[in-house]
Design a protein around this motif. Structure first.
Motif, PDB file in Angstrom:
ATOM      1  N   ALA A 193       1.162  -1.230  -0.239  1.00  0.00           N
ATOM      2  CA  ALA A 193       0.340   0.348  -0.261  1.00  0.00           C
ATOM      3  C   ALA A 193       0.818   0.901  -0.158  1.00  0.00           C
ATOM      4  O   ALA A 193       2.010   1.034  -0.051  1.00  0.00           O
ATOM      5  CB  ALA A 193      -0.654   0.239   1.402  1.00  0.00           C
ATOM      6  N   LEU A 194       0.295   1.908   0.011  1.00  0.00           N
ATOM      7  CA  LEU A 194       0.859   3.266   0.002  1.00  0.00           C
ATOM      8  C   LEU A 194       1.015   3.731   1.347  1.00  0.00           C
ATOM      9  O   LEU A 194       0.063   4.127   2.234  1.00  0.00           O
ATOM     10  CB  LEU A 194       0.603   4.795  -0.924  1.00  0.00           C
ATOM     11  CG  LEU A 194       1.009   6.110  -0.499  1.00  0.00           C
ATOM     12  CD1 LEU A 194       2.576   6.156  -1.286  1.00  0.00           C
ATOM     13  CD2 LEU A 194      -0.045   6.962  -1.262  1.00  0.00           C
ATOM     14  N   VAL A 195       2.281   4.063   2.262  1.00  0.00           N
ATOM     15  CA  VAL A 195       2.964   4.990   3.172  1.00  0.00           C
ATOM     16  C   VAL A 195       2.784   6.341   3.469  1.00  0.00           C
ATOM     17  O   VAL A 195       4.469   5.874   2.843  1.00  0.00           O
ATOM     18  CB  VAL A 195       3.552   3.757   4.441  1.00  0.00           C
ATOM     19  CG1 VAL A 195       4.087   4.414   6.060  1.00  0.00           C
ATOM     20  CG2 VAL A 195       3.032   2.415   4.250  1.00  0.00           C
ATOM     21  N   ARG A 196       2.661   6.825   4.148  1.00  0.00           N
ATOM     22  CA  ARG A 196       2.872   8.368   4.141  1.00  0.00           C
ATOM     23  C   ARG A 196       3.503   8.585   5.056  1.00  0.00           C
ATOM     24  O   ARG A 196       2.131   8.658   6.351  1.00  0.00           O
ATOM     25  CB  ARG A 196       1.653   8.202   3.852  1.00  0.00           C
ATOM     26  CG  ARG A 196       1.402  10.722   3.261  1.00  0.00           C
ATOM     27  CD  ARG A 196       0.045  10.493   2.265  1.00  0.00           C
ATOM     28  NE  ARG A 196      -1.128  11.604   3.910  1.00  0.00           N
ATOM     29  CZ  ARG A 196      -1.849  10.317   4.375  1.00  0.00           C
ATOM     30  NH1 ARG A 196      -2.181   9.682   3.848  1.00  0.00           N
ATOM     31  NH2 ARG A 196      -2.484  10.908   5.327  1.00  0.00           N
ATOM     32  N   ASN A 197       4.339   9.720   5.006  1.00  0.00           N
ATOM     33  CA  ASN A 197       4.353  10.515   5.969  1.00  0.00           C
ATOM     34  C   ASN A 197       3.745  11.421   6.424  1.00  0.00           C
ATOM     35  O   ASN A 197       3.710  12.378   6.277  1.00  0.00           O
ATOM     36  CB  ASN A 197       5.375  11.008   5.804  1.00  0.00           C
ATOM     37  CG  ASN A 197       6.766  11.184   6.742  1.00  0.00           C
ATOM     38  OD1 ASN A 197       5.873  12.675   7.988  1.00  0.00           O
ATOM     39  ND2 ASN A 197       7.809  11.365   7.700  1.00  0.00           N
ATOM     40  N   THR A 198       2.753  11.134   7.619  1.00  0.00           N
ATOM     41  CA  THR A 198       2.057  12.596   7.848  1.00  0.00           C
ATOM     42  C   THR A 198       2.335  13.674   7.633  1.00  0.00           C
ATOM     43  O   THR A 198       1.590  15.172   8.259  1.00  0.00           O
ATOM     44  CB  THR A 198       0.961  12.227   8.676  1.00  0.00           C
ATOM     45  OG1 THR A 198       1.760  11.634   9.511  1.00  0.00           O
ATOM     46  CG2 THR A 198      -0.641  11.263   7.715  1.00  0.00           C
ATOM     47  N   GLU A 199       3.258  13.908   8.750  1.00  0.00           N
ATOM     48  CA  GLU A 199       4.163  15.455   9.182  1.00  0.00           C
ATOM     49  C   GLU A 199       4.150  16.018   7.995  1.00  0.00           C
ATOM     50  O   GLU A 199       3.433  17.227   7.630  1.00  0.00           O
ATOM     51  CB  GLU A 199       5.070  14.971   9.459  1.00  0.00           C
ATOM     52  CG  GLU A 199       5.313  15.366  10.987  1.00  0.00           C
ATOM     53  CD  GLU A 199       6.698  14.855  12.126  1.00  0.00           C
ATOM     54  OE1 GLU A 199       7.826  15.508  11.835  1.00  0.00           O
ATOM     55  OE2 GLU A 199       6.372  14.309  12.583  1.00  0.00           O
ATOM     56  N   LEU A 200       4.945  15.476   6.938  1.00  0.00           N
ATOM     57  CA  LEU A 200       5.366  15.989   5.604  1.00  0.00           C
ATOM     58  C   LEU A 200       4.398  15.639   4.420  1.00  0.00           C
ATOM     59  O   LEU A 200       4.273  17.471   3.759  1.00  0.00           O
ATOM     60  CB  LEU A 200       6.652  15.132   4.630  1.00  0.00           C
ATOM     61  CG  LEU A 200       7.893  15.004   5.398  1.00  0.00           C
ATOM     62  CD1 LEU A 200       8.812  13.767   5.213  1.00  0.00           C
ATOM     63  CD2 LEU A 200       8.282  16.240   5.037  1.00  0.00           C
ATOM     64  N   ALA A 201       3.304  15.076   4.264  1.00  0.00           N
ATOM     65  CA  ALA A 201       1.737  14.567   3.252  1.00  0.00           C
ATOM     66  C   ALA A 201       0.719  14.387   4.347  1.00  0.00           C
ATOM     67  O   ALA A 201       0.442  13.683   4.662  1.00  0.00           O
ATOM     68  CB  ALA A 201       2.323  14.580   2.389  1.00  0.00           C
ATOM     69  N   PRO A 202       0.386  15.473   4.737  1.00  0.00           N
ATOM     70  CA  PRO A 202      -0.668  15.719   5.691  1.00  0.00           C
ATOM     71  C   PRO A 202      -2.007  14.643   5.235  1.00  0.00           C
ATOM     72  O   PRO A 202      -2.583  14.198   5.421  1.00  0.00           O
ATOM     73  CB  PRO A 202      -0.910  16.838   5.606  1.00  0.00           C
ATOM     74  CG  PRO A 202      -0.173  17.715   5.747  1.00  0.00           C
ATOM     75  CD  PRO A 202       0.894  17.611   4.461  1.00  0.00           C
ATOM     76  N   THR A 203      -2.381  15.011   3.694  1.00  0.00           N
ATOM     77  CA  THR A 203      -3.581  14.942   2.449  1.00  0.00           C
ATOM     78  C   THR A 203      -2.660  13.296   2.210  1.00  0.00           C
ATOM     79  O   THR A 203      -1.631  13.747   1.237  1.00  0.00           O
ATOM     80  CB  THR A 203      -4.471  15.443   1.676  1.00  0.00           C
ATOM     81  OG1 THR A 203      -3.352  16.660   1.536  1.00  0.00           O
ATOM     82  CG2 THR A 203      -4.995  16.311   3.177  1.00  0.00           C
ATOM     83  N   ALA A 204      -3.515  12.522   2.235  1.00  0.00           N
ATOM     84  CA  ALA A 204      -3.506  11.233   1.224  1.00  0.00           C
ATOM     85  C   ALA A 204      -3.583  11.987  -0.631  1.00  0.00           C
ATOM     86  O   ALA A 204      -4.573  12.167  -0.833  1.00  0.00           O
ATOM     87  CB  ALA A 204      -4.350  10.159   1.312  1.00  0.00           C
ATOM     88  N   PRO A 215      -2.494   5.045  -5.371  1.00  0.00           N
ATOM     89  CA  PRO A 215      -3.216   5.216  -6.009  1.00  0.00           C
ATOM     90  C   PRO A 215      -2.927   5.369  -7.057  1.00  0.00           C
ATOM     91  O   PRO A 215      -2.152   5.246  -7.596  1.00  0.00           O
ATOM     92  CB  PRO A 215      -3.107   7.403  -5.825  1.00  0.00           C
ATOM     93  CG  PRO A 215      -1.476   7.107  -5.049  1.00  0.00           C
ATOM     94  CD  PRO A 215      -1.358   5.766  -4.552  1.00  0.00           C
ATOM     95  N   ALA A 216      -4.297   5.363  -8.618  1.00  0.00           N
ATOM     96  CA  ALA A 216      -4.016   5.436  -9.451  1.00  0.00           C
ATOM     97  C   ALA A 216      -4.225   6.723 -10.626  1.00  0.00           C
ATOM     98  O   ALA A 216      -4.178   8.099  -9.994  1.00  0.00           O
ATOM     99  CB  ALA A 216      -5.750   4.595  -9.996  1.00  0.00           C
ATOM    100  N   PHE A 217      -3.418   6.588 -11.594  1.00  0.00           N
ATOM    101  CA  PHE A 217      -3.042   7.633 -12.224  1.00  0.00           C
ATOM    102  C   PHE A 217      -4.633   7.881 -12.653  1.00  0.00           C
ATOM    103  O   PHE A 217      -5.853   7.366 -13.097  1.00  0.00           O
ATOM    104  CB  PHE A 217      -3.329   7.227 -14.105  1.00  0.00           C
ATOM    105  CG  PHE A 217      -1.322   6.876 -13.681  1.00  0.00           C
ATOM    106  CD1 PHE A 217      -0.639   7.318 -13.586  1.00  0.00           C
ATOM    107  CD2 PHE A 217      -1.059   5.504 -14.170  1.00  0.00           C
ATOM    108  CE1 PHE A 217       0.795   7.582 -13.681  1.00  0.00           C
ATOM    109  CE2 PHE A 217      -0.008   5.367 -14.115  1.00  0.00           C
ATOM    110  CZ  PHE A 217       1.247   5.528 -14.171  1.00  0.00           C
ATOM    111  N   ALA A 218      -4.613   9.178 -12.840  1.00  0.00           N
ATOM    112  CA  ALA A 218      -6.122  10.441 -13.206  1.00  0.00           C
ATOM    113  C   ALA A 218      -6.542   9.342 -14.241  1.00  0.00           C
ATOM    114  O   ALA A 218      -5.946   9.522 -15.507  1.00  0.00           O
ATOM    115  CB  ALA A 218      -5.437  11.501 -13.375  1.00  0.00           C
ATOM    116  N   GLY A 219      -7.885   9.449 -14.371  1.00  0.00           N
ATOM    117  CA  GLY A 219      -8.236   8.252 -15.204  1.00  0.00           C
ATOM    118  C   GLY A 219      -7.698   7.228 -15.609  1.00  0.00           C
ATOM    119  O   GLY A 219      -8.644   6.492 -16.664  1.00  0.00           O
TER     120      GLY A 219
END
Lengths: 417, 552
Positions: free
Chosen positions: A148-159, A290-294
């Motif tokens: 899955a996508l693991v995200r650093n929420t400090e650097l990137a608050p929104t998915a 996430p997927a490519f747009a479209g």
């Protein structure tokens, strides 16, 4: 490799000649096989699962008045199991990944497990599908895994909603000097088909066509189909000559360290790396890749850990009882979850695990569209050539040339066997 | 131009390679010592003599006791015969007072056979088979596997709660409970003849029979004890048979694939497709060329060797890899020897102080585990995170381009190899008397001339065998390539052979990478590599002998 053969030779020589009389451990066990069964069940598992299995195996032994031995095989469990089975010194039950099934079946090493329709309905549907090969269920699933996508929420608050958003957010952070990498998706100099697959599938790529039964068809390699070439083109755009989100310098040996050093905000990985991330005190969140747009949905590969009944075991009825009727219960599933936190395959256990750890629901959510890793033995032919094609396009090579070469190499490996 | 006199070189030669001469008298000494044990004079039996015999024969007896019973119970008669024969020979040789030379030769011979001859023979016999994944067992095993994995539950058949039991004459029967949609339970008894209703049996809470007239129900322990019998038991029904699934459940199964010895084929019951045995491939092959996945091991003759020649996907890259393989092995040996020797020469000079410290430091790479070092070097070559690019401020994709990757490999291998060369060169240098170089300088030779005409030839006499073995080792240096580049980088149009592939890594990928393990094919290529290395080593050793003849 030569050394391997020499060892194999020694093994064979040992059982035949007296000089290296190893393997004696197995022989006494082999001897009484003509008797009425010796009331002993032997289970092989890897290091993580051995300890927890022991407890439940002992319980099973007590209930049935038999002895149960759980043996730890630290490395190459699949190969060791196949070789030992062939020699008649293998276990009755083995614990492993579902994508071994194709190889284990072609070597006659495992038997089908007859689960009732009711039993099947207690498992996540994808897990049952994963352990099914040629219309037969070959194991009792107990855990699921996917990336899955693991995200650093400090650097990137929104998915990020799309891959494009992800790249943009990563580039902004990089420009601001907060990170050094846009995305961590390990590729390495050899490529990594498992970790690129969500992006590849979102770009429209696929590996095999499907048979009429809906199984992957090894006669129809689609790595160089127009859709797949389009996917490789998208990977190229993310590559070193494009946005720079995918790089061959990002590899298994440096992704975790880079993420825990906060040098990147986005990390495509699995539950096995979460312990390190927690230890480093990173605030993180887990979302689907996430997927490519479209584009199409970004499908990760779905892996399933399962119990298998050895075809050449000495106590097959006991093994069937253990796998089909005993380990399919909730307590065992939860105990295995505690030993190794991958989401359980048993629906009843999922809820308990979710309550214990909110990550479980997130991993499951990320894997809900996942593609069960194909179990056909021909899958082994994919990894190398596909990885090479991935590396070639990440470095800016022509997608069609790379895809055609990979398809040719895969087909050669499958047909010239 | 002055050259050292032959006689001085001669003496240097024997000193430098002093070990060449000294072992020769040894067997003689041994033999004469051995003779002393024969009864020329009544020989006193020393404790050492006795202890040696007791330990040796005790070991043999221990091995017999350890290996004998399992071999006998496993009915490996060939093994039993070999074990007995070898033990008897050992006992005879060491208990008798004759055959003294054999006493010294026997252990080595046994180990030679066990660890050299047998593996080579095994590799050769494997090379002519298709042994590998899908072809591990024999045909009977494949048939069993095909039929077992084709067992499927009969559609709409009920599930049975199973209680294994014994009837009055102690035959195993299945007491089976079914529950219909309305929740009504029905008990039946299944025997080898079929199913029969069994009214009046007690059914417990778990849905299994707890008591039935005329039958003794097996408790869990007894059932587990008879697990194998229960697993094999089948109750025939109209469509298939009721078989146990574990010890507490039974299901009605039918085989969807059946083997028929008459046509030597497997028939798919549902579709009627016939898969005929193909003894040349070790598969059951269907009419459109499909094969069932379970195969068996067959003799394929020289097919594996023919693949090397006939298959362009294999033979093409094989040649390229072969050339690079020789370049890699030669330059690894050359550069590590050159660097090691230069260091040794530098520290050999009497003017250098603190040689011990320098020597210790220089040996360090040799003392560190090469596996770990290889991985460290791989990380140092990383484009973005690697130390090398950071130090030089460059952005070179070291392992991603053919030439830089090859350069990196040779560099790493030189670093790993030079301490060994340094050690042996230091040792050999100390055995070359300083008078020789002094004599040559008095005769007017420059330092370079002295080195080239005196020191180097003498060094080479002593070190040639080591250089040859180092070449053979590096020829198959699997670790260095596998850990650093895994054979890559790969050209985009060829995914099977990379720029830094040695024959051994290339073979490894072919044999174990693509379609699972192919031991037969791998054994064939191993045989070829063995032949190549053996030939080159033999030629090289022959040349060294000429060198020795000139200088000694």
């Amino acid at each position: 490799m030569r050394r391997r053969i020499v060892f194999a030779a020694l093994g064979a020589a040992a059982s035949a000649s007296a000089l290296a009389a190893c393997g004696t451990d197995d022989k006494p066990a082999a001897a009484p096989s003509k008797d009425k069964g010796n009331g002993k069940l032997v289970i092989w598992a890897d290091t993580k699962r051995t300890a927890v299995l022991k407890k439940y195996a002992d319980q099973f032994g007590k209930d049935n008045g038999i002895t149960v031995e759980v043996k730890e095989v630290a490395e190459n469990l699949q190969t060791v199991f196949v070789t030992a089975s062939q020699q008649g010194s293998g276990p009755d039950v083995v614990v492993g990944a579902h994508d071994w099934i194709g190889n284990l079946v072609q070597n006659g090493a495992i038997d089908p497990v007859q689960l009732s329709a009711e039993q099947k309905s207690t498992f996540a549907a994808a897990a049952v599908k994963a352990v099914t090969f040629n219309g037969q269920v070959y194991g009792a699933p107990y855990a699921l895994e996917n990336i899955a996508l693991v995200r650093n929420t400090e650097l990137a608050p929104t998915a990020p909603a799309t891959l494009e958003d992800l790249v943009k957010a990563g580039q902004d952070l990089k420009k601001a000097g907060k990170v050094s990498e846009i995305l961590l998706d390990q590729a390495g100099a050899q490529g990594d088909a498992y970790h690129i697959y969500p992006i590849y599938s979102s770009g429209g790529g696929s590996m095999f066509g499907l048979t009429s039964a809906g199984d992957p068809d090894p006669k129809n390699v689609t790595v160089n189909s127009p859709d797949s070439i389009a996917a490789f083109t998208k990977i190229k755009e993310l590559g070193e000559k494009g946005s720079g989100a995918l790089k061959t310098s990002i590899a298994a040996e440096n992704v975790v360290a880079t993420f825990t050093a906060k040098k990147a905000a986005f990390f495509i990985t699995g539950a096995w790396n979460i312990a390190d991330i927690k230890k480093a005190g990173i605030a993180y969140d887990i979302t689907p890749v996430p997927a490519f747009a479209g584009g199409k949905p970004a499908q990760p590969f779905l892996g399933v850990q399962a119990f298998f009944v050895a075809a050449k075991g000495k106590s097959k009825a006991l093994a069937q009882e253990f796998v089909a009727n005993y380990v399919t219960n909730k307590e065992v599933a939860l105990a295995l979850y505690d030993a190794d936190p991958r989401p359980p395959a048993l629906l009843a256990a999922i809820d308990d695990a979710k309550a214990k750890d909110p990550d479980v629901a997130k991993w499951l959510d990320a894997g809900k569209d996942g593609l069960p890793m194909p179990v056909i033995p021909e899958m082994a032919a994919i990894w190398g050539p596909f990885g090479n094609a991935e590396v070639a396009v990440i470095k800016g090579g022509d997608p069609k040339t790379a895809a055609d070469a990979a398809a040719k190499a895969i087909n050669d490996a499958i047909t010239k066997k | 131009m002055t050259t050292p006199s032959t006689s001085s070189v001669d003496s240097g030669g024997t000193q430098g390679a002093g070990s060449n001469g000294s072992p020769r008298p040894l067997p003689e000494q041994r033999r004469s010592r051995g003779r002393a044990t024969t009864p020329a004079a009544p020989r006193e039996i020393t404790t050492g003599f006795l202890a040696g015999r007791v330990i040796a024969l005790g070991l043999v007896a221990a091995i017999d006791l350890y290996a004998g019973p399992p071999l006998i119970s496993g009915r490996h008669w060939a093994g039993v015969v070999i074990l007995a024969a070898v033990s008897l020979v050992i006992a005879y040789v060491y208990l008798s007072k004759r055959h003294v030379p054999v006493k010294y030769l026997l252990p080595g011979t046994i180990f030679l056979i066990a660890f050299q001859v047998l593996p080579v023979l095994y590799t050769l016999t494997t090379a002519v088979t298709n042994f590998g994944d899908g072809h591990r067992g024999n045909k009977d095993e494949a048939i069993v596997a095909i039929q077992t994995s084709s067992l499927q539950q009969v559609a709409n058949a009920p599930e049975y709660g199973l209680s294994p039991a014994l009837d009055k004459s102690d035959h195993l029967v299945f007491l089976l409970v079914t529950t219909d949609a309305a929740g009504d339970r029905k008990v039946q008894v299944g025997t080898a003849d079929g199913l029969k209703d069994l009214p009046g049996a007690n059914v417990g809470l778990t849905g299994k029979v707890t008591e039935a007239d005329g039958y003794t129900i097996l408790n869990a322990g007894d059932a587990a004890g008879r697990a194998e019998e229960i697993g094999a038991f089948a109750v025939p029904t109209g469509q298939g048979a009721i078989k146990s699934s574990g010890l507490s459940r039974a299901v009605e199964l039918k085989a969807t694939k059946l083997y028929d010895a008459g046509c030597d084929c497997v028939t798919d019951v549902a579709s009627g497709t016939k898969y005929t045995a193909d003894e040349s491939k070790g598969y059951f092959v269907g009419p459109n060329g499909d094969n069932l996945s379970q195969g068996w091991k067959v003799n394929v003759g020289l097919h594996n060797f023919a693949r090397l020649v006939n298959d362009p996907a294999i033979s093409g890259p094989f040649l390229g890899s072969f050339v690079w393989n020789i370049v890699f092995a030669l330059s690894s040996v050359f550069f590590s020897f050159a660097l090691g020797m230069i260091c040794a020469l530098a520290l050999h000079s009497p003017r250098v102080r603190g040689t011990k410290l320098y020597r210790t430091l220089l040996i360090l790479p040799y003392a560190m585990p090469s596996f770990a070092m290889l991985l460290v070097w791989r990380d140092m070559f990383n484009t973005d995170f690697g130390l090398i690019n950071r130090v030089f401020g460059s952005h070179i994709d070291w392992l991603g381009q053919p030439m830089t990757a090859r350069f990196a490999l040779i560099l790493v291998n030189m670093w790993l190899g030079f301490p060994y060369m340094f050690l042996v060169a230091t040792g050999a240098l100390q055995a070359i008397p300083r008078e020789l170089t002094e004599a040559s300088s008095i005769d007017g030779a420059t330092a370079w001339q002295g080195f080239k005409r005196v020191t180097l030839p003498l060094l080479l006499v002593a070190l040639s065998p080591l250089l040859i073995s180092s070449f053979a080792y590096n020829f198959n240096n699997f670790n260095a390539v596998q850990f650093i580049t895994k054979g890559g980088p790969f050209p985009p149009d060829n995914a099977s052979s990379g720029a830094t592939d040695l024959l051994i890594t290339y073979t490894y990928r072919l044999a174990f990478g693509g379609s699972g393990a192919q031991f037969g094919f791998a054994a064939a290529i191993s045989t070829i590599i063995f032949a190549i290395v053996a030939t080159m080593s033999a030629i090289a050793f022959r040349r060294t002998r000429k060198l020795e003849e000139v200088y000694s």
